[in-house]
Design a protein around this motif. Sequence first.
Motif, PDB file in Angstrom:
ATOM      1  N   PHE A  32       0.724  -9.601   8.835  1.00 16.38           N
ATOM      2  CA  PHE A  32      -0.647  -9.345   8.975  1.00 16.38           C
ATOM      3  C   PHE A  32      -0.954  -7.906   9.739  1.00 16.38           C
ATOM      4  CE2 PHE A  32      -0.965 -14.091   9.299  1.00 16.38           C
ATOM      5  CZ  PHE A  32      -1.580 -14.255   7.706  1.00 16.38           C
ATOM      6  N   ALA A  33      -0.132  -7.378  10.434  1.00 16.61           N
ATOM      7  CA  ALA A  33      -0.292  -6.121  11.122  1.00 16.61           C
ATOM      8  C   ALA A  33      -0.173  -5.096   9.975  1.00 16.61           C
ATOM      9  CB  ALA A  33       0.236  -5.851  12.295  1.00 16.61           C
ATOM     10  N   HIS A  34       0.934  -5.391   9.391  1.00 21.25           N
ATOM     11  CA  HIS A  34       1.362  -4.341   8.177  1.00 21.25           C
ATOM     12  C   HIS A  34       0.240  -4.115   7.225  1.00 21.25           C
ATOM     13  CE1 HIS A  34       4.546  -2.771   5.330  1.00 21.25           C
ATOM     14  NE2 HIS A  34       3.418  -2.951   4.473  1.00 21.25           N
ATOM     15  N   GLU A  35      -0.344  -5.299   6.823  1.00 16.15           N
ATOM     16  CA  GLU A  35      -1.258  -5.389   5.773  1.00 16.15           C
ATOM     17  C   GLU A  35      -2.580  -4.694   6.174  1.00 16.15           C
ATOM     18  OE1 GLU A  35      -0.828  -5.544   2.595  1.00 16.15           O
ATOM     19  OE2 GLU A  35       1.320  -6.569   2.876  1.00 16.15           O
ATOM     20  N   ARG A  36      -2.934  -4.933   7.485  1.00 16.54           N
ATOM     21  CA  ARG A  36      -4.132  -4.350   8.398  1.00 16.54           C
ATOM     22  C   ARG A  36      -3.969  -2.977   8.624  1.00 16.54           C
ATOM     23  NH1 ARG A  36      -3.821  -9.166  11.760  1.00 16.54           N
ATOM     24  NH2 ARG A  36      -5.306 -10.621  10.964  1.00 16.54           N
ATOM     25  N   ALA A  37      -2.822  -2.444   8.427  1.00 18.97           N
ATOM     26  CA  ALA A  37      -2.270  -1.139   8.756  1.00 18.97           C
ATOM     27  C   ALA A  37      -2.896  -0.237   7.386  1.00 18.97           C
ATOM     28  CB  ALA A  37      -1.099  -0.863   9.217  1.00 18.97           C
ATOM     29  N   HIS A  38      -2.393  -1.125   6.069  1.00 16.42           N
ATOM     30  CA  HIS A  38      -2.807  -0.418   4.824  1.00 16.42           C
ATOM     31  C   HIS A  38      -4.213  -0.184   4.687  1.00 16.42           C
ATOM     32  CE1 HIS A  38       1.048  -0.383   3.112  1.00 16.42           C
ATOM     33  NE2 HIS A  38       1.465  -1.485   3.103  1.00 16.42           N
ATOM     34  N   LEU A  39      -5.034  -1.270   5.158  1.00 18.11           N
ATOM     35  CA  LEU A  39      -6.371  -1.254   5.036  1.00 18.11           C
ATOM     36  C   LEU A  39      -7.086  -0.207   5.844  1.00 18.11           C
ATOM     37  CD1 LEU A  39      -7.067  -4.861   4.871  1.00 18.11           C
ATOM     38  CD2 LEU A  39      -7.279  -3.369   2.895  1.00 18.11           C
ATOM     39  N   ALA A  40      -6.692  -0.336   7.127  1.00 22.29           N
ATOM     40  CA  ALA A  40      -7.073   0.500   8.084  1.00 22.29           C
ATOM     41  C   ALA A  40      -7.086   2.278   7.549  1.00 22.29           C
ATOM     42  CB  ALA A  40      -6.524   0.338   9.540  1.00 22.29           C
ATOM     43  N   ALA A  41      -5.590   2.519   7.200  1.00 30.18           N
ATOM     44  CA  ALA A  41      -5.443   3.997   6.876  1.00 30.18           C
ATOM     45  C   ALA A  41      -6.058   4.239   5.439  1.00 30.18           C
ATOM     46  CB  ALA A  41      -3.943   3.999   7.201  1.00 30.18           C
ATOM     47  N   ARG A  42      -6.534   3.359   4.656  1.00 34.53           N
ATOM     48  CA  ARG A  42      -6.877   3.433   3.334  1.00 34.53           C
ATOM     49  C   ARG A  42      -5.733   3.975   2.400  1.00 34.53           C
ATOM     50  NH1 ARG A  42     -10.289   0.329   3.992  1.00 34.53           N
ATOM     51  NH2 ARG A  42     -11.641   0.880   1.882  1.00 34.53           N
ATOM     52  N   HIS A  43      -4.587   3.487   2.491  1.00 36.59           N
ATOM     53  CA  HIS A  43      -3.320   3.763   1.820  1.00 36.59           C
ATOM     54  C   HIS A  43      -3.761   3.880   0.320  1.00 36.59           C
ATOM     55  CE1 HIS A  43      -0.594   3.203   5.390  1.00 36.59           C
ATOM     56  NE2 HIS A  43      -1.165   4.188   5.536  1.00 36.59           N
ATOM     57  N   HIS A  44      -4.503   2.893  -0.130  1.00 35.82           N
ATOM     58  CA  HIS A  44      -4.747   2.731  -1.638  1.00 35.82           C
ATOM     59  C   HIS A  44      -5.605   4.090  -2.220  1.00 35.82           C
ATOM     60  CE1 HIS A  44      -8.599   1.734   0.370  1.00 35.82           C
ATOM     61  NE2 HIS A  44      -9.101   2.188  -0.471  1.00 35.82           N
ATOM     62  N   ARG A  45      -6.059   4.960  -1.161  1.00 38.51           N
ATOM     63  CA  ARG A  45      -6.538   6.057  -1.628  1.00 38.51           C
ATOM     64  C   ARG A  45      -5.359   7.063  -1.749  1.00 38.51           C
ATOM     65  NH1 ARG A  45     -11.862   6.595   2.189  1.00 38.51           N
ATOM     66  NH2 ARG A  45     -13.120   4.911   1.202  1.00 38.51           N
ATOM     67  N   HIS A  46      -4.510   6.968  -1.075  1.00 35.22           N
ATOM     68  CA  HIS A  46      -3.380   8.279  -1.227  1.00 35.22           C
ATOM     69  C   HIS A  46      -2.705   7.744  -2.220  1.00 35.22           C
ATOM     70  CE1 HIS A  46      -3.568   9.962   2.801  1.00 35.22           C
ATOM     71  NE2 HIS A  46      -4.224   8.685   3.198  1.00 35.22           N
ATOM     72  N   LEU A  47      -2.257   6.431  -2.812  1.00 37.68           N
ATOM     73  CA  LEU A  47      -1.585   5.909  -3.804  1.00 37.68           C
ATOM     74  C   LEU A  47      -2.352   6.647  -5.184  1.00 37.68           C
ATOM     75  CD1 LEU A  47      -0.185   2.866  -2.589  1.00 37.68           C
ATOM     76  CD2 LEU A  47       1.019   5.010  -2.811  1.00 37.68           C
ATOM     77  N   LEU A  48      -3.566   6.366  -5.015  1.00 40.95           N
ATOM     78  CA  LEU A  48      -4.372   6.725  -6.113  1.00 40.95           C
ATOM     79  C   LEU A  48      -4.394   7.943  -6.555  1.00 40.95           C
ATOM     80  CD1 LEU A  48      -5.960   5.677  -8.722  1.00 40.95           C
ATOM     81  CD2 LEU A  48      -7.933   5.846  -7.114  1.00 40.95           C
ATOM     82  N   LEU A  49      -4.468   9.207  -5.417  1.00 39.71           N
ATOM     83  CA  LEU A  49      -4.459  10.338  -5.876  1.00 39.71           C
ATOM     84  C   LEU A  49      -3.164  10.994  -6.234  1.00 39.71           C
ATOM     85  CD1 LEU A  49      -6.435  11.399  -2.487  1.00 39.71           C
ATOM     86  CD2 LEU A  49      -7.225  11.762  -4.834  1.00 39.71           C
ATOM     87  N   VAL A  50      -2.119  10.477  -5.623  1.00 42.66           N
ATOM     88  CA  VAL A  50      -0.875  10.942  -6.105  1.00 42.66           C
ATOM     89  C   VAL A  50      -0.505  10.349  -7.615  1.00 42.66           C
ATOM     90  CG1 VAL A  50       0.199  11.308  -3.933  1.00 42.66           C
ATOM     91  CG2 VAL A  50       0.402   9.073  -4.919  1.00 42.66           C
ATOM     92  N   ARG A  51      -1.013   9.223  -7.903  1.00 40.94           N
ATOM     93  CA  ARG A  51      -0.854   8.700  -9.305  1.00 40.94           C
ATOM     94  C   ARG A  51      -1.429   9.754 -10.109  1.00 40.94           C
ATOM     95  NH1 ARG A  51       1.658   4.708 -11.873  1.00 40.94           N
ATOM     96  NH2 ARG A  51       0.768   4.190 -13.940  1.00 40.94           N
ATOM     97  N   LEU A  52      -2.843   9.947  -9.927  1.00 39.42           N
ATOM     98  CA  LEU A  52      -3.581  10.765 -10.889  1.00 39.42           C
ATOM     99  C   LEU A  52      -2.863  12.149 -10.804  1.00 39.42           C
ATOM    100  CD1 LEU A  52      -7.150  10.089  -9.694  1.00 39.42           C
ATOM    101  CD2 LEU A  52      -6.073   9.426 -11.974  1.00 39.42           C
ATOM    102  N   ALA A  53      -2.428  12.808  -9.651  1.00 34.03           N
ATOM    103  CA  ALA A  53      -1.669  14.079  -9.783  1.00 34.03           C
ATOM    104  C   ALA A  53      -0.671  13.978 -10.774  1.00 34.03           C
ATOM    105  CB  ALA A  53      -1.238  14.524  -8.378  1.00 34.03           C
ATOM    106  N   ALA A  54       0.362  12.811 -10.677  1.00 29.70           N
ATOM    107  CA  ALA A  54       1.379  12.787 -11.457  1.00 29.70           C
ATOM    108  C   ALA A  54       0.882  12.865 -13.061  1.00 29.70           C
ATOM    109  CB  ALA A  54       2.403  11.574 -11.207  1.00 29.70           C
ATOM    110  N   CYS A  55      -0.197  12.218 -13.348  1.00 30.51           N
ATOM    111  CA  CYS A  55      -0.510  12.297 -14.738  1.00 30.51           C
ATOM    112  C   CYS A  55      -0.931  13.757 -15.227  1.00 30.51           C
ATOM    113  CB  CYS A  55      -1.836  11.269 -14.914  1.00 30.51           C
ATOM    114  SG  CYS A  55      -1.540   9.441 -14.705  1.00 30.51           S
TER     115      CYS A  55
END
Length: 342
Positions: A166-189
Amino acid sequence: MGIFVFLPLVLPLTAWPVARLAEGRLHPRTATVLLTGVATVMALCSTVCLALLMVVGTAQLPGNPLPDGWSDPEVRESVPRHEVAGKAAIPVLLVVVGACGRVLLRHWRVRWRAHRALAGLPRREVAVLSDAEPYAYALPGGPRDRVVVSTGLLRCLDARERRALFAHERAHLAARHHRHLLLVRLAACANPFLLPLRTAVTYTAERWADEEAAQAVGSRRTVARAIGKAALVSRDAPTPTLAAFAAPAPPTPAPPPTPAPPPTPAPPTAFSAFAAGDPPGPLPRRVAALLGPAPAVRAWPSLFTTVGLALWTAATGAVLSALFSANSAVTLLCLLRAATPL
Protein backbone atom coordinates in the motif's frame (compact mmCIF):
# COMPACT_ATOMS: atom_id res chain seq x y z
CA MET A 1 19.56 28.11 -40.11
CA GLY A 2 21.34 25.82 -42.54
CA ILE A 3 21.79 22.20 -41.64
CA PHE A 4 21.32 23.09 -37.98
CA VAL A 5 17.57 23.12 -38.57
CA PHE A 6 17.76 19.31 -38.58
CA LEU A 7 19.58 19.22 -35.25
CA PRO A 8 16.48 18.90 -33.02
CA LEU A 9 15.59 15.69 -34.87
CA VAL A 10 18.83 13.91 -33.92
CA LEU A 11 19.80 15.57 -30.64
CA PRO A 12 17.71 13.04 -28.65
CA LEU A 13 20.53 10.59 -29.37
CA THR A 14 22.58 12.51 -26.77
CA ALA A 15 20.16 11.39 -24.06
CA TRP A 16 20.80 7.67 -24.52
CA PRO A 17 23.84 7.43 -22.22
CA VAL A 18 22.20 9.51 -19.53
CA ALA A 19 19.22 7.15 -19.49
CA ARG A 20 21.47 4.23 -18.54
CA LEU A 21 23.55 6.18 -16.04
CA ALA A 22 20.59 7.88 -14.38
CA GLU A 23 18.91 4.52 -13.67
CA GLY A 24 21.76 3.27 -11.52
CA ARG A 25 23.61 6.37 -10.30
CA LEU A 26 20.99 9.00 -9.47
CA HIS A 27 18.28 8.97 -6.85
CA PRO A 28 15.12 7.61 -8.54
CA ARG A 29 13.21 10.83 -7.86
CA THR A 30 15.90 12.97 -9.49
CA ALA A 31 16.25 10.57 -12.40
CA THR A 32 12.51 10.45 -13.06
CA VAL A 33 12.06 14.22 -13.06
CA LEU A 34 15.21 14.85 -15.10
CA LEU A 35 14.53 12.25 -17.78
CA THR A 36 10.88 13.27 -18.10
CA GLY A 37 11.87 16.90 -18.58
CA VAL A 38 14.59 16.09 -21.13
CA ALA A 39 12.27 13.80 -23.11
CA THR A 40 9.44 16.36 -23.16
CA VAL A 41 11.65 19.25 -24.27
CA MET A 42 13.33 17.24 -27.00
CA ALA A 43 10.03 15.88 -28.30
CA LEU A 44 8.53 19.37 -28.53
CA CYS A 45 11.64 20.68 -30.27
CA SER A 46 11.68 17.93 -32.88
CA THR A 47 7.98 18.48 -33.58
CA VAL A 48 8.55 22.20 -34.10
CA CYS A 49 11.41 21.34 -36.44
CA LEU A 50 9.15 19.11 -38.53
CA ALA A 51 6.47 21.79 -38.71
CA LEU A 52 9.02 24.36 -39.90
CA LEU A 53 10.38 22.02 -42.57
CA MET A 54 6.86 21.35 -43.83
CA VAL A 55 5.99 25.05 -44.11
CA VAL A 56 9.29 26.13 -45.66
CA GLY A 57 9.44 23.23 -48.09
CA THR A 58 5.85 23.14 -49.32
CA ALA A 59 4.38 26.66 -49.01
CA GLN A 60 5.23 27.58 -52.63
CA LEU A 61 4.51 24.25 -54.26
CA PRO A 62 1.68 24.36 -56.86
CA GLY A 63 -1.71 23.71 -55.32
CA ASN A 64 -0.55 24.24 -51.73
CA PRO A 65 -3.12 26.27 -49.76
CA LEU A 66 -0.44 27.98 -47.66
CA PRO A 67 0.41 31.60 -48.55
CA ASP A 68 3.60 31.92 -50.62
CA GLY A 69 4.94 34.48 -48.16
CA TRP A 70 5.14 31.80 -45.48
CA SER A 71 8.17 30.41 -47.30
CA ASP A 72 10.64 33.23 -47.85
CA PRO A 73 13.22 32.54 -50.63
CA GLU A 74 16.14 33.32 -48.32
CA VAL A 75 14.82 30.83 -45.78
CA ARG A 76 14.36 28.15 -48.44
CA GLU A 77 17.92 28.65 -49.59
CA SER A 78 19.18 28.17 -46.04
CA VAL A 79 17.42 24.79 -45.66
CA PRO A 80 19.18 21.98 -47.55
CA ARG A 81 16.83 20.19 -49.97
CA HIS A 82 13.87 22.09 -48.60
CA GLU A 83 11.34 20.60 -51.05
CA VAL A 84 12.34 17.01 -50.27
CA ALA A 85 12.45 17.71 -46.52
CA GLY A 86 9.11 19.55 -46.64
CA LYS A 87 7.33 16.74 -48.47
CA ALA A 88 8.81 14.12 -46.15
CA ALA A 89 7.79 16.13 -43.08
CA ILE A 90 4.08 15.95 -43.96
CA PRO A 91 3.55 12.17 -43.47
CA VAL A 92 5.92 12.18 -40.50
CA LEU A 93 3.88 14.90 -38.79
CA LEU A 94 0.66 13.02 -39.54
CA VAL A 95 2.13 9.88 -37.97
CA VAL A 96 3.25 11.83 -34.89
CA VAL A 97 -0.13 13.49 -34.41
CA GLY A 98 -1.97 10.21 -34.96
CA ALA A 99 0.23 8.27 -32.55
CA CYS A 100 -0.03 10.90 -29.82
CA GLY A 101 -3.78 11.17 -30.30
CA ARG A 102 -4.13 7.40 -30.07
CA VAL A 103 -2.13 7.33 -26.83
CA LEU A 104 -4.23 10.13 -25.28
CA LEU A 105 -7.50 8.53 -26.38
CA ARG A 106 -6.53 5.16 -24.96
CA HIS A 107 -5.32 6.80 -21.76
CA TRP A 108 -8.67 8.56 -21.29
CA ARG A 109 -10.74 5.48 -22.21
CA VAL A 110 -8.90 3.18 -19.84
CA ARG A 111 -9.18 5.61 -16.94
CA TRP A 112 -12.89 6.02 -17.64
CA ARG A 113 -13.42 2.26 -17.79
CA ALA A 114 -11.43 1.73 -14.61
CA HIS A 115 -13.41 4.26 -12.60
CA ARG A 116 -16.67 3.00 -14.05
CA ALA A 117 -15.80 -0.56 -13.01
CA LEU A 118 -15.26 0.60 -9.43
CA ALA A 119 -18.34 2.82 -9.30
CA GLY A 120 -20.36 0.31 -7.27
CA LEU A 121 -17.77 0.04 -4.48
CA PRO A 122 -17.52 2.30 -1.42
CA ARG A 123 -15.46 5.41 -2.10
CA ARG A 124 -12.53 4.46 0.07
CA GLU A 125 -8.84 4.93 -0.53
CA VAL A 126 -8.33 1.17 -0.95
CA ALA A 127 -10.58 -0.98 -3.13
CA VAL A 128 -10.20 -4.72 -2.49
CA LEU A 129 -11.54 -6.89 -5.30
CA SER A 130 -12.48 -10.49 -4.62
CA ASP A 131 -10.38 -12.01 -7.37
CA ALA A 132 -8.01 -14.97 -7.28
CA GLU A 133 -5.63 -13.34 -9.77
CA PRO A 134 -2.84 -11.45 -7.98
CA TYR A 135 -2.52 -7.77 -8.91
CA ALA A 136 -2.47 -4.28 -7.46
CA TYR A 137 -2.33 -0.85 -9.03
CA ALA A 138 -2.74 2.85 -8.32
CA LEU A 139 -5.72 4.52 -9.99
CA PRO A 140 -5.55 8.34 -10.01
CA GLY A 141 -8.33 10.77 -10.83
CA GLY A 142 -12.05 10.39 -10.50
CA PRO A 143 -13.76 11.33 -7.24
CA ARG A 144 -10.55 10.39 -5.42
CA ASP A 145 -7.29 8.55 -5.95
CA ARG A 146 -7.56 4.87 -5.13
CA VAL A 147 -5.38 1.82 -4.59
CA VAL A 148 -6.90 -1.30 -6.15
CA VAL A 149 -5.73 -4.72 -4.97
CA SER A 150 -7.03 -8.25 -5.36
CA THR A 151 -7.57 -10.74 -2.57
CA GLY A 152 -5.37 -13.16 -4.52
CA LEU A 153 -2.35 -10.93 -3.95
CA LEU A 154 -3.20 -10.03 -0.36
CA ARG A 155 -3.32 -13.72 0.59
CA CYS A 156 0.29 -14.12 -0.56
CA LEU A 157 1.67 -11.34 1.66
CA ASP A 158 2.03 -11.01 5.40
CA ALA A 159 1.04 -7.91 7.36
CA ARG A 160 4.29 -5.98 6.87
CA GLU A 161 4.44 -6.84 3.19
CA ARG A 162 0.90 -5.58 2.75
CA ARG A 163 1.95 -2.31 4.34
CA ALA A 164 4.79 -2.14 1.82
CA LEU A 165 2.35 -2.81 -1.01
CA PHE A 166 0.00 0.00 0.00
CA ALA A 167 2.89 2.39 0.69
CA HIS A 168 4.27 1.68 -2.79
CA GLU A 169 0.96 2.43 -4.49
CA ARG A 170 0.34 5.55 -2.39
CA ALA A 171 3.77 6.80 -3.42
CA HIS A 172 2.74 6.46 -7.08
CA LEU A 173 -0.37 8.51 -6.40
CA ALA A 174 1.33 11.17 -4.30
CA ALA A 175 4.11 11.76 -6.85
CA ARG A 176 1.69 11.61 -9.82
CA HIS A 177 3.87 9.08 -11.59
CA HIS A 178 1.19 8.47 -14.21
CA ARG A 179 1.90 11.95 -15.58
CA HIS A 180 5.59 11.21 -15.99
CA LEU A 181 4.81 7.94 -17.77
CA LEU A 182 2.29 9.57 -20.07
CA LEU A 183 4.67 12.40 -20.99
CA VAL A 184 7.54 10.09 -21.89
CA ARG A 185 5.21 7.85 -23.88
CA LEU A 186 4.01 10.85 -25.89
CA ALA A 187 7.62 11.97 -26.32
CA ALA A 188 8.57 8.55 -27.69
CA CYS A 189 5.68 8.80 -30.16
CA ALA A 190 6.99 12.18 -31.33
CA ASN A 191 10.58 10.98 -31.73
CA PRO A 192 11.52 7.26 -31.63
CA PHE A 193 15.04 8.19 -30.50
CA LEU A 194 13.46 8.90 -27.10
CA LEU A 195 12.35 5.29 -26.54
CA PRO A 196 15.26 4.58 -24.14
CA LEU A 197 14.10 7.47 -21.97
CA ARG A 198 10.61 6.03 -21.80
CA THR A 199 12.01 2.70 -20.64
CA ALA A 200 14.25 4.41 -18.11
CA VAL A 201 11.44 6.51 -16.63
CA THR A 202 9.23 3.43 -16.29
CA TYR A 203 11.97 1.82 -14.21
CA THR A 204 12.95 4.89 -12.14
CA ALA A 205 9.30 5.63 -11.28
CA GLU A 206 8.99 2.14 -9.81
CA ARG A 207 12.27 2.60 -7.95
CA TRP A 208 11.03 5.93 -6.60
CA ALA A 209 7.93 4.24 -5.22
CA ASP A 210 10.08 1.42 -3.81
CA GLU A 211 12.21 3.89 -1.87
CA GLU A 212 9.18 5.74 -0.54
CA ALA A 213 7.64 2.45 0.56
CA ALA A 214 10.87 1.40 2.28
CA GLN A 215 10.96 4.69 4.17
CA ALA A 216 7.30 4.35 5.19
CA VAL A 217 7.64 0.74 6.34
CA GLY A 218 11.08 1.21 7.88
CA SER A 219 12.56 -1.87 6.23
CA ARG A 220 14.07 -2.08 2.77
CA ARG A 221 14.23 -5.87 3.02
CA THR A 222 10.47 -6.08 3.62
CA VAL A 223 9.75 -4.15 0.44
CA ALA A 224 12.20 -6.30 -1.51
CA ARG A 225 10.55 -9.46 -0.17
CA ALA A 226 7.09 -8.17 -1.07
CA ILE A 227 8.21 -7.35 -4.61
CA GLY A 228 9.73 -10.82 -5.01
CA LYS A 229 6.63 -12.57 -3.75
CA ALA A 230 4.32 -10.51 -5.95
CA ALA A 231 6.49 -11.27 -8.97
CA LEU A 232 6.48 -15.01 -8.27
CA VAL A 233 2.73 -15.35 -7.75
CA SER A 234 1.87 -13.18 -10.76
CA ARG A 235 4.36 -14.76 -13.16
CA ASP A 236 1.74 -16.82 -15.03
CA ALA A 237 -1.22 -14.59 -14.32
CA PRO A 238 -2.67 -11.99 -16.67
CA THR A 239 -1.61 -8.50 -15.68
CA PRO A 240 -4.61 -6.20 -15.28
CA THR A 241 -2.16 -3.60 -14.04
CA LEU A 242 -1.96 -0.01 -15.08
CA ALA A 243 1.77 -0.23 -15.78
CA ALA A 244 1.29 -2.68 -18.64
CA PHE A 245 0.08 0.17 -20.85
CA ALA A 246 3.66 0.50 -22.09
CA ALA A 247 3.55 -3.04 -23.48
CA PRO A 248 2.79 -3.33 -27.20
CA ALA A 249 -0.01 -5.88 -26.75
CA PRO A 250 -1.24 -6.01 -23.15
CA PRO A 251 -3.49 -8.91 -22.19
CA THR A 252 -7.12 -8.32 -21.39
CA PRO A 253 -7.99 -9.48 -17.86
CA ALA A 254 -11.04 -11.55 -17.21
CA PRO A 255 -13.67 -10.10 -14.86
CA PRO A 256 -13.54 -11.45 -11.31
CA PRO A 257 -16.17 -14.10 -10.48
CA THR A 258 -17.62 -12.30 -7.46
CA PRO A 259 -21.08 -11.35 -6.15
CA ALA A 260 -22.83 -8.25 -7.42
CA PRO A 261 -21.72 -5.72 -8.11
CA PRO A 262 -18.87 -7.69 -9.72
CA PRO A 263 -16.20 -5.02 -10.28
CA THR A 264 -14.04 -5.80 -13.28
CA PRO A 265 -10.35 -5.13 -12.76
CA ALA A 266 -9.13 -2.18 -14.76
CA PRO A 267 -7.25 -2.98 -17.95
CA PRO A 268 -3.70 -1.84 -18.56
CA THR A 269 -2.87 1.85 -18.98
CA ALA A 270 -0.16 4.38 -18.27
CA PHE A 271 -0.13 4.20 -14.49
CA SER A 272 2.20 2.36 -12.17
CA ALA A 273 1.74 -1.06 -10.67
CA PHE A 274 3.25 -3.06 -7.87
CA ALA A 275 5.67 -5.65 -9.27
CA ALA A 276 3.25 -7.36 -11.64
CA GLY A 277 3.80 -6.54 -15.27
CA ASP A 278 7.51 -5.65 -14.98
CA PRO A 279 9.83 -7.25 -17.52
CA PRO A 280 12.35 -9.79 -16.17
CA GLY A 281 15.25 -7.34 -16.21
CA PRO A 282 14.09 -4.48 -13.97
CA LEU A 283 12.67 -6.69 -11.22
CA PRO A 284 15.99 -8.24 -10.10
CA ARG A 285 17.57 -4.78 -10.24
CA ARG A 286 14.82 -3.33 -8.07
CA VAL A 287 15.23 -6.09 -5.50
CA ALA A 288 19.02 -5.76 -5.54
CA ALA A 289 18.78 -2.00 -5.06
CA LEU A 290 16.48 -2.46 -2.05
CA LEU A 291 18.84 -4.99 -0.49
CA GLY A 292 21.66 -2.44 -0.74
CA PRO A 293 22.04 0.96 0.96
CA ALA A 294 19.59 3.75 0.28
CA PRO A 295 20.60 5.99 -2.63
CA ALA A 296 22.01 9.39 -1.80
CA VAL A 297 19.74 12.33 -2.53
CA ARG A 298 21.62 14.77 -4.76
CA ALA A 299 20.19 17.71 -6.60
CA TRP A 300 22.81 17.48 -9.39
CA PRO A 301 26.08 15.53 -9.65
CA SER A 302 29.43 17.24 -10.13
CA LEU A 303 30.64 17.87 -13.67
CA PHE A 304 33.93 16.14 -12.83
CA THR A 305 32.30 12.71 -12.46
CA THR A 306 31.19 10.28 -15.16
CA VAL A 307 27.52 10.63 -14.24
CA GLY A 308 27.78 14.40 -13.99
CA LEU A 309 29.47 14.68 -17.40
CA ALA A 310 26.78 12.53 -19.03
CA LEU A 311 23.96 14.48 -17.40
CA TRP A 312 25.46 17.84 -18.33
CA THR A 313 25.87 16.59 -21.90
CA ALA A 314 22.23 15.56 -22.10
CA ALA A 315 21.10 18.83 -20.52
CA THR A 316 23.23 20.79 -22.98
CA GLY A 317 21.71 18.83 -25.85
CA ALA A 318 18.22 19.62 -24.62
CA VAL A 319 19.05 23.33 -24.27
CA LEU A 320 20.59 23.48 -27.75
CA SER A 321 17.60 21.68 -29.20
CA ALA A 322 15.25 24.13 -27.51
CA LEU A 323 17.28 27.13 -28.73
CA PHE A 324 17.37 25.94 -32.35
CA SER A 325 13.65 25.16 -32.28
CA ALA A 326 12.88 28.55 -30.70
CA ASN A 327 14.92 30.25 -33.42
CA SER A 328 13.00 28.33 -36.05
CA ALA A 329 9.67 29.21 -34.46
CA VAL A 330 10.55 32.92 -34.30
CA THR A 331 11.59 32.83 -37.95
CA LEU A 332 8.30 31.21 -38.90
CA LEU A 333 6.35 33.81 -36.89
CA CYS A 334 8.19 36.65 -38.62
CA LEU A 335 7.33 35.15 -42.00
CA LEU A 336 3.70 34.85 -40.95
CA ARG A 337 3.53 38.49 -39.88
CA ALA A 338 5.18 39.60 -43.12
CA ALA A 339 2.84 37.53 -45.28
CA THR A 340 -0.43 38.05 -43.46
CA PRO A 341 -1.58 41.19 -41.62
CA LEU A 342 -2.24 40.19 -38.01
